[in-house]
Design an enzyme around this catalytic site. Structure first.
Site, mmCIF file in Angstrom:
data_model
loop_
_atom_site.group_PDB
_atom_site.id
_atom_site.type_symbol
_atom_site.label_atom_id
_atom_site.label_comp_id
_atom_site.label_asym_id
_atom_site.label_seq_id
_atom_site.Cartn_x
_atom_site.Cartn_y
_atom_site.Cartn_z
ATOM 1 N N ALA A 22 -1.749 4.364 -2.734
ATOM 2 C CA ALA A 22 -2.356 2.414 -3.071
ATOM 3 C C ALA A 22 -3.718 3.099 -2.014
ATOM 4 C CB ALA A 22 -1.997 1.495 -2.582
ATOM 5 N N MET A 23 -4.533 2.268 -2.345
ATOM 6 C CA MET A 23 -6.351 2.084 -2.144
ATOM 7 C C MET A 23 -6.349 0.868 -1.903
ATOM 8 S SD MET A 23 -8.210 5.068 -1.694
ATOM 9 C CE MET A 23 -8.331 6.192 -2.768
ATOM 10 N N GLU A 24 -6.875 1.015 -0.600
ATOM 11 C CA GLU A 24 -7.531 -0.547 0.148
ATOM 12 C C GLU A 24 -8.683 -1.023 -0.609
ATOM 13 O OE1 GLU A 24 -8.430 2.197 3.533
ATOM 14 O OE2 GLU A 24 -6.678 2.182 1.962
ATOM 15 N N ASN A 25 -9.602 -0.711 -1.640
ATOM 16 C CA ASN A 25 -11.287 -0.663 -1.247
ATOM 17 C C ASN A 25 -10.776 -2.802 -1.405
ATOM 18 O OD1 ASN A 25 -11.389 1.517 -3.413
ATOM 19 N ND2 ASN A 25 -9.437 1.356 -4.344
ATOM 20 N N HIS A 57 1.106 -3.110 3.654
ATOM 21 C CA HIS A 57 0.330 -2.685 4.004
ATOM 22 C C HIS A 57 -1.472 -2.248 3.319
ATOM 23 C CE1 HIS A 57 -0.819 2.161 5.623
ATOM 24 N NE2 HIS A 57 -1.645 2.236 4.923
ATOM 25 N N GLU A 58 -1.734 -2.221 2.270
ATOM 26 C CA GLU A 58 -2.592 -2.215 1.675
ATOM 27 C C GLU A 58 -3.442 -3.547 2.248
ATOM 28 O OE1 GLU A 58 -4.063 0.447 1.155
ATOM 29 O OE2 GLU A 58 -1.760 1.086 1.171
ATOM 30 N N HIS A 61 -4.646 -3.253 5.604
ATOM 31 C CA HIS A 61 -6.128 -2.720 5.536
ATOM 32 C C HIS A 61 -7.217 -3.708 5.723
ATOM 33 C CE1 HIS A 61 -5.388 1.356 5.983
ATOM 34 N NE2 HIS A 61 -4.955 1.409 4.990
ATOM 35 N N GLU A 80 -5.659 4.501 9.652
ATOM 36 C CA GLU A 80 -3.521 5.004 8.743
ATOM 37 C C GLU A 80 -2.134 4.193 9.645
ATOM 38 O OE1 GLU A 80 -3.098 4.327 6.210
ATOM 39 O OE2 GLU A 80 -5.657 4.817 5.252
#
Length: 642
Positions: A22-25, A57-58, A61, A80
């Site tokens: 995943a990505m936390e944009n 997690h995301e 962030h 991280e």
């Protein structure tokens, strides 16, 4: 930590073709479909736990990654490692803390310890890189989380919270460094963490050895701890410790943290009234990412085994109770690796530990998940790391699987009736449930029943035994109303030479009805099968119309899964290495990030015998000499060869 989300809307998008989890944009989190889409019919309990953890997690962030971010890529573990620790604590609070800790440590030892021992070894704050994509490692994430956990162990829960509050107070809206985080922890608690900072630039897994004696004159228990690090400089290592009485079976020293700061230190505890002796419980809750070994020059093997047996039965720390049993099983499995290995005492202790767990009615009623882990033998990956620490010789994955299988079958045969009885009791309970639940109690029951199924299917020497194993597994496959039990049954069947195996595979594929995440499981379960022709089956599956190298999840489900099938991937003929080399040649043209990660299965050649090592190096050299090799793959291959 009282950190409120600062936007009115939390947007997410699920992507089927995505290299990462995943990505936390900020304001729009991107998720791999595998970590956000789940239903009981398509997702296992493990999938649900991963979905919960990754979403947490995301979300976390937003503060530890977005509002406070990294000054440069070298500080990646700042966001991280810290956020992995936060999602681990979140999952622990949501489910079973003891089970979560066991799962995290098993993962750390199986993957990160291997990374620490190989050519890609690096500190959690690396000092160089060619491709940034290769920076997202188990060391930066998992070991980084363990370093954050050690802050909390050293400073206490409240002290850690004070440090977090000061960190956000100072740096909200800033791009900062690992040193800034350490300074906030130090200043908030007026605690000198200068030696602790060495964890950020020390690669490799430290080893802590221990020995002990009771001083007859002073009536004190003297515990000596020694550490070995890659730099030769001592780290600040927090060792959670307790001391148990053999007489009363009670703690005479409750859990406290010993601060190992020198290369060797001795700690003393009064044991004046303990006439029957004491047993130390070390590294409770796995308080530091180290390898703990007994000093065999000062402690006899008989004493070490007796202590493990006592702790497996009586330790008040849940993690160490599990760890002690794993230690006994590991020694027993290693004995089977040696020619003529037949230690009757070790066999007795191992069977007693297994039987005691199996007959523990309180665990069956209260915490099936803990019981499941207590009955599970050490993984092949974990055994490999322990083997390299214990013996001055090279790894033989085929021999390790064979020895583990011998012990598994011995346990299964010794307690077959008890295993079958508990399996049937759990089956009856689950059949009475009107709907499938994904809660801690239900997950625990499924986990235990599936561990027991593995043991039942380990008894398969005669045609009659094979037929019984196949019937039990196929019955579970047919009657399961959720993916967890269905996949476990299929996983058992693919290892059996029976008609039911292909029937189940065909039915699973039909039931998938094109669902990508379910089909990934169908590919993986076949790649992980413990059968002689598994490589031929995997090669055939690469030609299947539903397989493509272009989709990262599908690629990992078959190719990465096969490389995890250690005994088959590392077959002596080297065909597994050749197959992976050919795949990487094609994959690098499509997806350099994935090809570089898969190449890590070739770079550990130093761990294996000369024949295997030469064949692995040959494939690495072919890859390095490719005309248009990506920078991602080139970095991994070059470091592997150099």
């Amino acid at each position: 930590y009282n950190l409120e989300y600062d936007l009115d809307l939390f947007n997410i998008v699920a992507v089927g073709d995505f290299n990462m989890g995943a990505m936390e944009n900020k304001g729009l989190n991107i998720f791999n479909t595998a970590y956000v889409l789940a239903s009981p019919k398509t997702a296992t309990d493990g999938d649900y736990m991963r979905v919960e953890g990754v979403i947490g997690h995301e979300y976390f962030h937003n503060w530890t990654g977005n509002r406070v971010t990294c000054r440069d890529w070298f500080q990646l573990t700042l966001k991280e490692g810290l956020t992995v620790f936060r999602d681990q604590e979140f999952s622990s609070d949501m489910n079973s803390r003891a089970v979560k800790r066991i799962e995290d440590v098993r993962g750390l030892r199986g993957r990160q310890f291997a990374e620490d021992a190989g050519p890609l070894s690096h500190p959690i704050r690396p000092d160089s890189y060619i491709s940034m994509d290769n920076f997202y490692t188990a060391t930066v994430y998992s070991k980084g989380a363990e370093v954050i956990r050690m802050y909390q162990t050293i400073l206490g829960v409240e002290g850690f919270k004070k440090g977090m509050e000061l960190y956000f107070e100072r740096h909200d809206g800033d791009a900062v460094t690992c040193d800034d985080f350490l300074a906030a922890m130090s200043d908030a608690n007026t605690y000198d963490l200068s030696q602790f900072s060495r964890w950020y630039n020390t690669s490799g897994t430290p080893t802590v050895s221990y020995s002990y004696k009771i001083n007859a004159e002073t009536k004190k228990f003297e515990l000596t701890l020694s550490q070995t690090t890659s730099s030769g400089k001592p780290l600040h290592i927090p060792i959670k410790f307790g001391l148990l009485s053999k007489g009363s079976k009670q703690e005479i020293v409750q859990t406290q943290t010993l601060h190992l700061k020198d290369l060797s230190q001795t700690f003393e505890f009064s044991v004046e009234d303990e006439l029957e002796g004491v047993v130390p419980s070390l590294l409770r809750e796995f308080s530091a990412p180290v390898k703990l070994v007994a000093d065999s020059d000062r402690l006899s093997n008989d004493l070490i085994i007796a202590d493990l047996s006592y702790l497996a039965a009586n330790d008040t720390d849940g993690f160490n109770k599990w760890e002690a049993a794993q230690g006994i099983y590991t020694k027993f499995i290693f004995e089977k690796l040696l020619p003529g290995g037949d230690d009757t005492d070790l066999s007795k202790f191992s069977l007693e530990a297994f039987g005691r767990t199996l007959k523990d009615k309180s665990s069956l009623e209260k915490d099936c998940a803990i019981m499941a882990y207590a009955l599970t033998l050490p993984s092949e990956a974990g055994l490999s790391e322990d083997f390299l620490t214990t013996f001055d010789t090279k790894l033989d994955p085929v021999a390790i699987r064979k020895a583990r299988g011998v012990v598994k079958e011995l346990f299964a045969r010794s307690y077959y009736d008890e295993i079958m009885d508990i399996y049937n009791i759990l089956t009856l309970k689950m059949n009475e449930e009107e709907e499938l639940k994904v809660d801690a109690e239900s997950i625990g029951r499924r986990s235990l029943r599936n561990v027991l199924l593995e043991y039942l299917c380990a008894v398969k020497t005669t045609p009659e035994e094979l037929s019984t194993a196949a019937k039990v597994a196929y019955s579970q496959f047919e009657t399961s109303n959720g993916m967890t039990d269905k996949l476990a049954a299929l996983g058992a069947l693919v290892n059996l030479d029976c008609d039911e195996r292909q029937h189940a595979l065909d039915q699973f594929y039909v039931d998938a009805d094109g669902d990508a995440l379910v089909l990934n499981k169908w590919f993986s379960v076949q790649a992980l099968a413990n059968v002689d022709d598994v490589l031929d089956r995997v090669k055939a599956l690469t030609k299947h119309p539903d397989f493509t190298l272009a989709n990262p999840n599908r690629c990992r489900s078959l190719i990465t899964a096969f490389t995890m099938n250690a005994a088959k991937y590392h077959a002596e003929d080297g065909e597994g290495y050749k197959f992976l080399g050919e795949i990487l040649t094609e994959l690098d043209k499509l997806n350099p990030q994935i090809s570089s990660r898969m190449a890590s299965s070739l770079i550990q050649w130093r761990r294996y015998d000369c024949n295997r090592a030469d064949m692995m190096k040959k494939e690495l050299e072919k890859l390095r000499n490719m005309e248009k090799i990506s920078s991602d793959l080139f970095e991994v291959v070059s470091r592997g060869l150099n």
